[in-house]
Write an enzyme that holds these catalytic residues in place. Structure first.
Site, PDB file in Angstrom:
ATOM      1  N   ASP A 105       0.896  -1.168   0.000  1.00 25.76           N
ATOM      2  CA  ASP A 105       0.000   0.000   0.000  1.00 25.76           C
ATOM      3  C   ASP A 105       0.927   1.209   0.000  1.00 25.76           C
ATOM      4  O   ASP A 105       1.037   1.917   0.974  1.00 25.76           O
ATOM      5  CB  ASP A 105      -0.956  -0.009   1.187  1.00 25.76           C
ATOM      6  CG  ASP A 105      -0.260  -0.115   2.534  1.00 25.76           C
ATOM      7  OD1 ASP A 105       0.897  -0.588   2.596  1.00 25.76           O
ATOM      8  OD2 ASP A 105      -0.863   0.285   3.552  1.00 25.76           O
ATOM      9  N   ASP A 116       6.956   1.388   2.466  1.00 26.06           N
ATOM     10  CA  ASP A 116       6.768   0.456   1.344  1.00 26.06           C
ATOM     11  C   ASP A 116       7.789   0.733   0.245  1.00 26.06           C
ATOM     12  O   ASP A 116       8.320  -0.200  -0.369  1.00 26.06           O
ATOM     13  CB  ASP A 116       5.373   0.597   0.731  1.00 26.06           C
ATOM     14  CG  ASP A 116       4.262   0.466   1.727  1.00 26.06           C
ATOM     15  OD1 ASP A 116       3.534  -0.529   1.682  1.00 26.06           O
ATOM     16  OD2 ASP A 116       4.101   1.393   2.551  1.00 26.06           O
ATOM     17  N   VAL A 161       2.564  -6.094   2.905  1.00 30.24           N
ATOM     18  CA  VAL A 161       2.954  -5.087   3.888  1.00 30.24           C
ATOM     19  C   VAL A 161       1.856  -4.032   4.051  1.00 30.24           C
ATOM     20  O   VAL A 161       2.117  -2.913   4.490  1.00 30.24           O
ATOM     21  CB  VAL A 161       4.316  -4.448   3.529  1.00 30.24           C
ATOM     22  CG1 VAL A 161       5.422  -5.478   3.642  1.00 30.24           C
ATOM     23  CG2 VAL A 161       4.312  -3.833   2.135  1.00 30.24           C
ATOM     24  N   HIS A 199       8.967   0.208   8.867  1.00 27.31           N
ATOM     25  CA  HIS A 199       8.352  -1.073   9.206  1.00 27.31           C
ATOM     26  C   HIS A 199       8.450  -2.118   8.085  1.00 27.31           C
ATOM     27  O   HIS A 199       8.895  -3.249   8.291  1.00 27.31           O
ATOM     28  CB  HIS A 199       6.869  -0.873   9.529  1.00 27.31           C
ATOM     29  CG  HIS A 199       6.571   0.044  10.666  1.00 27.31           C
ATOM     30  ND1 HIS A 199       6.537  -0.361  11.975  1.00 27.31           N
ATOM     31  CD2 HIS A 199       6.258   1.371  10.677  1.00 27.31           C
ATOM     32  CE1 HIS A 199       6.223   0.654  12.753  1.00 27.31           C
ATOM     33  NE2 HIS A 199       6.041   1.723  11.986  1.00 27.31           N
ATOM     34  N   ASP A 200       7.984  -1.735   6.899  1.00 30.97           N
ATOM     35  CA  ASP A 200       7.734  -2.719   5.851  1.00 30.97           C
ATOM     36  C   ASP A 200       8.988  -3.398   5.329  1.00 30.97           C
ATOM     37  O   ASP A 200       8.948  -4.551   4.888  1.00 30.97           O
ATOM     38  CB  ASP A 200       6.992  -2.068   4.685  1.00 30.97           C
ATOM     39  CG  ASP A 200       5.582  -1.640   5.058  1.00 30.97           C
ATOM     40  OD1 ASP A 200       5.104  -2.058   6.130  1.00 30.97           O
ATOM     41  OD2 ASP A 200       4.965  -0.885   4.290  1.00 30.97           O
TER      42      ASP A 200
END
Length: 315
Positions: free
Chosen positions: A11, A16, A130, A244-245
Site C-alpha cells: 500500500d 513500502d 505489507v 516497518h515494511d
C-alpha cells in the site's frame, strides 16, 4: 543459492517504497511482481506511487491494481486529509509524484495475477504483504490448490503486544481483520513482522542525513524526501522514523535479521478497540498448534546496513 522468488503486496507509502527498493536490489531476492492495495492511502494514491517506484527503479516486473476496500464494510472512516496520515496526503511524505507516469498497471484482477505468477514459478514463492491482507485472503479462498506454491507469507502487520491505531491493534490488520483471519488460518507458513520487532528498524536523523548527502540520484532523493516527511509525522506522536515494511523483505534474505518464536495467533473480529488485534497464545492454553512465527525483535544495526546498501545499488 538461488534467489528467493518474491511477490510484494504493497500500500505504497514511504516504508513500502524502501521495501520495494530493498527487494529490487537484493541479489538474494527475485522480484516477480507487485500488487498495490488500499491502506496507507486510498488505492489511487498507492497504485500511482507503486508505478512511480517501478519507473524510478527501472523494474521490469508486472504491477497489479489490487483491492480498493476491505472484504467487509469498514467500521471506521478513511480520512482524505488528517494529521494522522503519517505518509502525507499523497502517500510519499515530502516527495510528490509527477502528474503523469509512463507506466500503467498490467492487471486489475489480483487473484488471477497472483495465481498466474505462482503457477509459472518453478519454485515456491514468498508472498510479502505489507498492507491489508485483502488480496491474499481472496487468493487463498479462491485458489486453495495453490497453497503448496507459497513458500512463506512474510507480512508486516499485527503486534504481539500493543497497537498503533487502538491500544491493541496494528493498522494493517485493523484495516481488514476478516482478511487477516482468513490468511492466518490458511495453513501456509507465516512470519509476522509486527510492531514488536519493526519498531527496532528505525533510521536516526543522522542516518537519514547521511543517505541524502551520499546518494544524489533521483530515486534516493525521492526516498529521502519521503523519509523526511514521514519522520516529521512520526515525531508528532513521539515515534522514531520506523521503516516497518522493509523488515518483512529483509528477513527473507537475511534470517539473522529477525528473532522469532512459534505461537498460535488468532485475529479478534469483535467490534470495539480490540477489533483487529493479533491475539498470541503465549502459554499454549488453547492447545492449538503454532501457525505463526512471531517476530519478537530485530537486529537494528544489520537493518540499517541493508537499507544503506539498497540505496547504493544491487547488493
Amino acid at each position: 543459492m538461488k534467489p528467493i522468488p518474491v511477490i510484494l503486496d504493497v500500500d505504497t507509502g514511504v516504508d513500502d517504497a524502501v521495501a520495494i527498493t530493498l527487494a529490487a536490489r537484493c541479489r538474494s531476492i527475485k522480484l516477480l511482481g507487485l500488487v498495490a492495495s488500499f491502506g496507507n492511502r486510498p488505492l489511487h494514491y498507492t497504485l500511482r506511487n507503486t508505478l512511480w517506484l517501478k519507473e524510478l527503479l527501472a523494474l521490469e516486473v508486472p504491477v497489479c491494481k489490487g483491492a480498493a476496500s476491505p472484504l467487509c464494510q469498514p467500521d471506521h472512516p478513511e480520512p482524505e486529509d488528517s494529521e494522522h496520515i503519517f505518509h502525507g496526503k499523497e502517500g510519499m511524505g515530502n516527495a510528490v509524484p509527477p502528474p503523469s507516469l509512463a507506466t500503467a498497471p498490467d492487471s486489475d484482477d489480483p487473484v488471477a495475477f497472483l495465481a498466474d505468477l505462482l503457477e509459472k514459478s518453478e519454485e515456491p514463492v514468498a508472498l510479502v504483504p505489507v498492507g491489508p491482507l485483502t488480496n491474499l485472503a481472496r487468493l487463498v479462498t479462491a485458489r486453495p490448490d495453490l497453497l503448496p506454491k507459497i513458500r512463506v507469507i512474510s507480512l508486516m502487520g499485527g503486534a504481539a503486544k500493543g497497537g498503533n491505531v487502538t491500544p491493541y491493534s496494528e493498522v494493517n490488520i485493523y484495516n481488514d481483520p476478516e482478511a487477516a483471519a482468513t490468511v492466518f488460518a490458511c495453513g501456509a507458513p507465516i512470519i509476522m513482522c509486527g510492531l514488536d520487532c519493526t519498531r527496532d528498524c528505525y533510521l536516526t536523523d543522522g542516518e537519514r542525513a547521511q543517505l541524502r548527502q551520499t546518494h544524489r540520484d533521483p530515486l534516493s532523493q525521492v526516498l529521502c524526501d519521503g523519509l523526511e516527511g514521514y519522520a516529521a509525522s512520526n515525531a508528532r506522536f513521539g515515534e522514531n522514523c520506523v521503516v516497518h515494511d522493509a523488515l518483512a523483505v529483509g528477513c527473507l534474505a537475511y534470517p539473522e535479521l529477525l528473532h522469532t518464536s512459534p505461537y498460535y495467533v488468532d485475529i479478534c473480529l469483535t467490534p470495539g478497540e480490540h477489533r483487529g488485534q493479533t491475539v498470541v497464545d503465549w502459554e499454549g492454553t488453547t492447545g492449538r498448534a503454532a501457525n505463526v512465527q512471531v517476530g519478537l525483535r530485530a537486529d537494528r544495526d544489520l537493518f540499517v546496513q541493508l537499507v544503506q546498501k539498497s540505496f547504493e545499488g544491487a547488493f
